[in-house]
Scaffold this motif. Sequence first.
Motif, PDB file in Angstrom:
ATOM      1  N   ALA A 235       0.805  -1.159  -0.125  1.00  0.00           N
ATOM      2  CA  ALA A 235      -0.020  -0.007   0.149  1.00  0.00           C
ATOM      3  C   ALA A 235       0.747   1.181   0.014  1.00  0.00           C
ATOM      4  O   ALA A 235       0.336   2.405  -0.473  1.00  0.00           O
ATOM      5  N   THR A 236       2.173   1.092   0.404  1.00  0.00           N
ATOM      6  CA  THR A 236       3.032   2.362   0.531  1.00  0.00           C
ATOM      7  C   THR A 236       3.287   2.729  -0.849  1.00  0.00           C
ATOM      8  O   THR A 236       3.682   3.736  -0.999  1.00  0.00           O
ATOM      9  N   ALA A 237       2.967   1.849  -1.915  1.00  0.00           N
ATOM     10  CA  ALA A 237       3.483   2.153  -3.171  1.00  0.00           C
ATOM     11  C   ALA A 237       2.498   3.329  -3.647  1.00  0.00           C
ATOM     12  O   ALA A 237       2.628   4.076  -4.636  1.00  0.00           O
ATOM     13  N   LEU A 238       1.303   3.479  -3.129  1.00  0.00           N
ATOM     14  CA  LEU A 238       0.272   4.482  -3.428  1.00  0.00           C
ATOM     15  C   LEU A 238       0.750   5.686  -2.936  1.00  0.00           C
ATOM     16  O   LEU A 238       0.300   6.803  -3.695  1.00  0.00           O
ATOM     17  N   ASP A 239       1.280   5.830  -1.954  1.00  0.00           N
ATOM     18  CA  ASP A 239       1.997   7.379  -1.663  1.00  0.00           C
ATOM     19  C   ASP A 239       3.087   7.709  -2.600  1.00  0.00           C
ATOM     20  O   ASP A 239       3.278   8.800  -3.177  1.00  0.00           O
ATOM     21  N   GLU A 240       3.837   6.747  -3.087  1.00  0.00           N
ATOM     22  CA  GLU A 240       4.775   7.055  -4.259  1.00  0.00           C
ATOM     23  C   GLU A 240       4.233   7.583  -5.461  1.00  0.00           C
ATOM     24  O   GLU A 240       4.849   8.262  -6.273  1.00  0.00           O
ATOM     25  N   VAL A 241       3.082   6.696  -5.944  1.00  0.00           N
ATOM     26  CA  VAL A 241       2.460   6.983  -7.140  1.00  0.00           C
ATOM     27  C   VAL A 241       1.703   8.512  -6.954  1.00  0.00           C
ATOM     28  O   VAL A 241       1.867   9.208  -7.915  1.00  0.00           O
ATOM     29  N   TYR A 242       1.293   8.788  -5.732  1.00  0.00           N
ATOM     30  CA  TYR A 242       0.555  10.094  -5.673  1.00  0.00           C
ATOM     31  C   TYR A 242       1.868  11.229  -5.808  1.00  0.00           C
ATOM     32  O   TYR A 242       1.376  12.432  -6.444  1.00  0.00           O
ATOM     33  N   ASP A 243       2.826  11.097  -5.216  1.00  0.00           N
ATOM     34  CA  ASP A 243       3.600  12.146  -5.510  1.00  0.00           C
ATOM     35  C   ASP A 243       4.463  12.167  -6.665  1.00  0.00           C
ATOM     36  O   ASP A 243       4.836  13.454  -7.062  1.00  0.00           O
ATOM     37  N   ALA A 244       4.191  11.124  -7.585  1.00  0.00           N
ATOM     38  CA  ALA A 244       4.522  11.319  -8.980  1.00  0.00           C
ATOM     39  C   ALA A 244       3.736  11.952 -10.015  1.00  0.00           C
ATOM     40  O   ALA A 244       4.025  12.138 -11.095  1.00  0.00           O
ATOM     41  N   ILE A 245       2.358  12.041  -9.408  1.00  0.00           N
ATOM     42  CA  ILE A 245       1.525  12.435 -10.338  1.00  0.00           C
ATOM     43  C   ILE A 245       1.797  14.038 -10.938  1.00  0.00           C
ATOM     44  O   ILE A 245       2.251  14.588  -9.919  1.00  0.00           O
ATOM     45  N   GLU A 246       1.402  14.099 -12.056  1.00  0.00           N
ATOM     46  CA  GLU A 246       1.803  15.394 -12.842  1.00  0.00           C
ATOM     47  C   GLU A 246       0.453  15.925 -13.243  1.00  0.00           C
ATOM     48  O   GLU A 246      -0.399  15.190 -14.006  1.00  0.00           O
ATOM     49  N   LEU A 247      -0.223  17.064 -12.769  1.00  0.00           N
ATOM     50  CA  LEU A 247      -1.345  17.597 -13.324  1.00  0.00           C
ATOM     51  C   LEU A 247      -1.249  17.795 -14.694  1.00  0.00           C
ATOM     52  O   LEU A 247      -0.290  18.507 -15.064  1.00  0.00           O
ATOM     53  N   ALA A 248      -2.438  18.103 -15.325  1.00  0.00           N
ATOM     54  CA  ALA A 248      -2.583  18.600 -16.513  1.00  0.00           C
ATOM     55  C   ALA A 248      -2.214  20.041 -16.556  1.00  0.00           C
ATOM     56  O   ALA A 248      -2.591  20.848 -15.542  1.00  0.00           O
ATOM     57  N   PRO A 249      -1.381  20.499 -17.572  1.00  0.00           N
ATOM     58  CA  PRO A 249      -1.073  22.058 -17.464  1.00  0.00           C
ATOM     59  C   PRO A 249      -2.219  22.699 -17.496  1.00  0.00           C
ATOM     60  O   PRO A 249      -3.169  22.671 -18.112  1.00  0.00           O
ATOM     61  N   GLY A 250      -2.113  23.944 -16.511  1.00  0.00           N
ATOM     62  CA  GLY A 250      -3.491  24.959 -16.502  1.00  0.00           C
ATOM     63  C   GLY A 250      -4.554  24.431 -15.437  1.00  0.00           C
ATOM     64  O   GLY A 250      -5.581  24.929 -15.400  1.00  0.00           O
ATOM     65  N   ALA A 251      -4.450  23.122 -14.610  1.00  0.00           N
ATOM     66  CA  ALA A 251      -5.495  22.321 -13.847  1.00  0.00           C
ATOM     67  C   ALA A 251      -5.539  23.311 -12.789  1.00  0.00           C
ATOM     68  O   ALA A 251      -6.760  23.910 -12.556  1.00  0.00           O
ATOM     69  N   ARG A 252      -4.538  23.789 -12.065  1.00  0.00           N
ATOM     70  CA  ARG A 252      -4.688  24.565 -10.742  1.00  0.00           C
ATOM     71  C   ARG A 252      -5.130  26.070 -11.132  1.00  0.00           C
ATOM     72  O   ARG A 252      -6.073  26.529 -10.490  1.00  0.00           O
ATOM     73  N   THR A 253      -4.851  26.526 -12.224  1.00  0.00           N
ATOM     74  CA  THR A 253      -5.293  27.802 -12.806  1.00  0.00           C
ATOM     75  C   THR A 253      -6.743  27.650 -12.847  1.00  0.00           C
ATOM     76  O   THR A 253      -7.605  28.655 -12.676  1.00  0.00           O
ATOM     77  N   MET A 254      -7.325  26.788 -13.645  1.00  0.00           N
ATOM     78  CA  MET A 254      -8.685  26.463 -13.893  1.00  0.00           C
ATOM     79  C   MET A 254      -9.784  26.504 -12.650  1.00  0.00           C
ATOM     80  O   MET A 254     -10.482  27.217 -12.445  1.00  0.00           O
ATOM     81  N   VAL A 255      -9.090  25.584 -11.617  1.00  0.00           N
ATOM     82  CA  VAL A 255      -9.851  25.239 -10.476  1.00  0.00           C
ATOM     83  C   VAL A 255      -9.820  26.738  -9.662  1.00  0.00           C
ATOM     84  O   VAL A 255     -10.944  26.963  -9.171  1.00  0.00           O
ATOM     85  N   ARG A 256      -8.462  27.358  -9.481  1.00  0.00           N
ATOM     86  CA  ARG A 256      -8.383  28.314  -8.838  1.00  0.00           C
ATOM     87  C   ARG A 256      -9.482  29.583  -9.257  1.00  0.00           C
ATOM     88  O   ARG A 256     -10.086  30.320  -8.293  1.00  0.00           O
ATOM     89  N   THR A 257      -9.388  29.718 -10.627  1.00  0.00           N
ATOM     90  CA  THR A 257     -10.177  30.863 -10.865  1.00  0.00           C
ATOM     91  C   THR A 257     -11.558  30.724 -10.806  1.00  0.00           C
ATOM     92  O   THR A 257     -12.525  31.541 -10.542  1.00  0.00           O
ATOM     93  N   LEU A 258     -12.157  29.313 -11.143  1.00  0.00           N
ATOM     94  CA  LEU A 258     -13.514  29.249 -11.123  1.00  0.00           C
ATOM     95  C   LEU A 258     -13.931  29.122  -9.794  1.00  0.00           C
ATOM     96  O   LEU A 258     -15.360  29.487  -9.461  1.00  0.00           O
ATOM     97  N   ARG A 259     -13.181  28.786  -8.841  1.00  0.00           N
ATOM     98  CA  ARG A 259     -13.488  28.753  -7.398  1.00  0.00           C
ATOM     99  C   ARG A 259     -13.949  30.087  -6.988  1.00  0.00           C
ATOM    100  O   ARG A 259     -14.935  30.340  -6.146  1.00  0.00           O
ATOM    101  N   ARG A 260     -13.110  31.191  -7.493  1.00  0.00           N
ATOM    102  CA  ARG A 260     -13.200  32.408  -7.152  1.00  0.00           C
ATOM    103  C   ARG A 260     -14.681  33.007  -7.310  1.00  0.00           C
ATOM    104  O   ARG A 260     -15.167  33.811  -7.025  1.00  0.00           O
ATOM    105  N   LEU A 261     -15.040  32.385  -8.505  1.00  0.00           N
ATOM    106  CA  LEU A 261     -16.401  32.815  -9.137  1.00  0.00           C
ATOM    107  C   LEU A 261     -17.728  32.051  -8.653  1.00  0.00           C
ATOM    108  O   LEU A 261     -18.606  32.330  -8.788  1.00  0.00           O
TER     109      LEU A 261
END
Length: 407
Positions: A235-261
């Motif tokens: 199960a510890t491999a799941l932590d390694e997988v999560y740490d290796a995840i790369e968000l799609a470019p612009g994902a944080r910007t999209m969520v951050r912007t729309l949450r403001r609205l």
Amino acid sequence: MEDQPKTLLVTLTGKDRPGVTSAIFAALAAAGVEVIDIEQIVLRRRLVLGILVTAPRDWKKLRDVIERTATDLDMNVEVDRGAGDNRSRSGDRSHITIIGKPLKASAMAAIAGRIADSGANIDKIERMARYPVTAIELHVSGAPADRLRPLLAAEAVRQGIDLAVQRDSLHRRGIRLIVMDVDSTLIQGEVIEMIAAHAGQEAEVARVTEAAMRGELDFETSLRERVALLAGVPATALDEVYDAIELAPGARTMVRTLRRLGYRFAIVSGGFTQITDRLAADLGIHFARANELEIVDGVLTGRILGEVVDRAGKAVALREFATEVGVPLDAVIAIGDGANDLDMLNAAGLGIAYNAKPVVRDAADTSVNVPYLDAILYLLGISREQIEDADAAVGIVTPAPPLGLDD
């Protein structure tokens, strides 16, 4: 039926500078006219100002005043007398968003031609973004969105651009719910393949995943087959997988912007809660639903707990989240890339195929094929300049645009 009121259209063009608009309105004010419509744009410091006003009895005298004012301003002006308002703006109205990288004049010509073929009229054009893609929004009237959408979608494919047609409605301006797939949409890659690498089964899992995403295999059967290959992974491999995840470019910007609205977000995945719950917490996403891997004595058993979140399950989750948020399905936007997202995309008011398989692109309302998730903001009428201004207000610095793209 009463005759339409006589009107004057004043069109002013020339080098923009402070005081131009106020000077023209001062000249109009002296004649006591009423303002009916205004459009103003500035391109590379060149002003185009159109003002529609009621025509006074002595309209020629007003025309002379306006022409003298324009001369003093070193501007060009045309004054046209006619009747009525902007008739083309009656009836069905749509927003058409065009995204290109690059956006060629030939593509714009083709889209404008198809709009004309439908009997519709382009009332207004505005730029939503200049980098890293060019995004343009057209305000169109005179033809229903359902007629425009297939006509323009086919042309967009021929021109190699992304295009969305949305009916003009209050939903576009209100709080909406965004429901996203996770693997290859919100994040890059497939989590199950990343876990499989710890079991030496990455190639076999990837093969089954591709077949399922193309719609060639029943999703639940394929998922259980792939999860079985994960048996014995710690199960510890799941932590390694999560740490290796790369968000799609612009994902944080999209969520951050729309949450403001005030938008609400949900992620619905055929993946696993051990990953999606952490993603939701990290990004500030309100709802998450996925499958749960069984873990016994710190090891993956190769089984799933509870019902599988499959193609139908994603649509069910979307409807339940919409009910909880209190928005109609017309106010829901679904984003996905695989065949198991099709029911979810069809259930939403706007279904967006994001860098999707052909079967999904063909079925969705629209597709976005540039590798920037925040390009979806342009479909919602939010410009790149507005995004950057909002970020700057809280100290988030946006990288400078590429050379040659500044005004």
